[in-house]
Design an enzyme around this catalytic site. Structure first.
Site, short mmCIF file in Angstrom:
data_model
loop_
_atom_site.label_atom_id
_atom_site.label_comp_id
_atom_site.label_asym_id
_atom_site.label_seq_id
_atom_site.Cartn_x
_atom_site.Cartn_y
_atom_site.Cartn_z
N SER A 30 -47.07 64.14 61.27
CA SER A 30 -47.29 65.51 60.85
C SER A 30 -48.53 65.79 61.61
O SER A 30 -48.95 67.08 61.76
CB SER A 30 -47.49 65.56 59.29
OG SER A 30 -48.65 64.56 58.67
N THR A 31 -49.78 65.25 61.72
CA THR A 31 -50.98 65.61 62.17
C THR A 31 -50.86 65.84 63.87
O THR A 31 -51.14 66.91 64.20
CB THR A 31 -52.09 64.47 62.23
OG1 THR A 31 -52.14 63.97 60.69
CG2 THR A 31 -53.47 65.17 62.24
N GLY A 97 -47.58 53.65 62.62
CA GLY A 97 -46.30 53.17 62.53
C GLY A 97 -45.65 53.65 61.33
O GLY A 97 -44.36 53.47 60.87
N GLY A 98 -46.49 54.49 60.40
CA GLY A 98 -45.70 54.74 59.29
C GLY A 98 -44.71 55.70 59.62
O GLY A 98 -43.77 55.93 58.79
N GLY A 99 -44.63 56.35 60.78
CA GLY A 99 -43.62 57.47 61.19
C GLY A 99 -42.73 56.67 61.88
O GLY A 99 -41.69 57.27 62.47
N GLU A 105 -45.63 54.41 70.89
CA GLU A 105 -47.18 54.92 70.50
C GLU A 105 -48.14 54.06 71.23
O GLU A 105 -48.93 54.33 72.01
CB GLU A 105 -47.45 55.04 69.18
CG GLU A 105 -46.68 56.30 68.56
CD GLU A 105 -46.98 56.36 66.95
OE1 GLU A 105 -46.91 57.64 66.46
OE2 GLU A 105 -47.23 55.24 66.53
C1 5RP Z 1 -46.06 57.42 63.57
C2 5RP Z 1 -47.60 57.16 63.24
C3 5RP Z 1 -48.24 58.46 62.56
O1 5RP Z 1 -49.28 58.58 63.62
C4 5RP Z 1 -49.14 58.07 61.44
O2 5RP Z 1 -47.97 57.85 60.77
C5 5RP Z 1 -49.85 59.03 60.88
O3 5RP Z 1 -48.93 60.20 60.36
P1 5RP Z 1 -49.36 61.42 59.61
O4 5RP Z 1 -50.11 62.24 60.65
O5 5RP Z 1 -48.23 62.12 59.27
O6 5RP Z 1 -50.11 60.95 58.51
O7 5RP Z 1 -48.21 56.24 63.35
O8 5RP Z 1 -45.68 56.30 63.80
#
Ligand code: 5RP
Length: 229
Positions: A30-31, A97-99, A105
């Site tokens: 999202s960021t 890696g949350g996304g 990446e």
């Molecule tokens: C995706 C990621 C993102 O950068 C991480 O999850 C942060 O996401 P957000 O900006 O939505 O908090 O590593 O794999």
């Protein structure tokens, strides 16, 4: 300032590092998406950049907003990657890696001369590990790989639940066709040792500890953005 406004603040500050003609790694989440929206406005206004997206999701957004893209094979050396993070510490070690995009990446960031992290204050921690560590694994031998991860973690003094990431309808699959195990190890005092131990497991494709990759972070809080180096 709400959470979205802080993401926009961090993205705006990072955008100041983008120069005409740059080959740009573009992150996921999202960021990073706030950064993509701001970058698209600059491109619309005449900025010339070529982007390499870190996920199919980011690629779709870039195409929709008119940011010209290339593959990493077409542009194997990048000037700058801008990406979010799930956690970062004072030494700019990250959990990502949350996304689910950690593999691409890490490949893209490592192919870049510089990586700038964009995040809000809530992502800054004293010690990594409150966020579950994403570990991308091969489908083949999933149980054996999970056991190997448990043993590797135990050698680093860590333990905790290791859960297969799910979509609700089934296992979550990454853009590379792999699975993700989210490891609740808690505080990780020696991230380097855990990283090395995980890399020795054949079924581990990649893990979400980014060590020695980020060069700068722009952290947005209620009072504006600050830089960490
Ligand atoms: C995706 C990621 C993102 O950068 C991480 O999850 C942060 O996401 P957000 O900006 O939505 O908090 O590593 O794999």
């Amino acid at each position: 300032m709400d959470a979205r406004q802080m993401k926009i603040k961090a993205a705006e500050a990072a955008l100041a590092h983008v120069e005409d003609g740059m080959r740009l790694g573009i992150g996921t989440g999202s960021t990073a998406e706030e950064f993509v929206r701001l970058l698209a406005e600059k491109v619309e206004a005449g900025l010339s950049v070529l982007g390499v997206p870190t996920s199919e999701r980011t690629a779709r957004l870039c195409v929709e907003l008119g940011i010209p893209l290339r593959s990493l094979d077409e542009l194997p050396e990048l000037d700058l990657t801008i990406d979010g993070a799930d956690e970062l510490d004072a030494r700019l070690r990250l959990i990502k890696g949350g996304g689910g995009a950690l593999l691409r990446e890490k490949i893209v960031a490592t192919a870049s001369a510089r990586m700038i992290v964009i995040a809000d204050e809530s992502k800054v921690v004293d010690t990594l590990g409150a966020f579950k560590l994403p570990i991308e694994v091969n489908l083949f031998g999933l149980t054996a790989t999970r056991i190997a991860i448990e043993k590797a973690a135990a050698r680093c003094g860590l333990s905790g639940e290791i859960a297969l990431r799910s979509t609700g309808d089934g296992a979550y699959t990454t853009d590379g066709g792999h699975l993700i195990l989210d490891a609740s190890f808690g505080r990780i005092p020696d991230a380097e040792a855990l990283s090395d131990a995980l890399y020795r497991i054949p079924g581990v494709v990649e893990h979400g500890l980014f060590i020695g990759i980020a060069s700068l972070a722009v952290i947005a809080g209620p009072d504006g953005a600050r830089v960490m180096t």
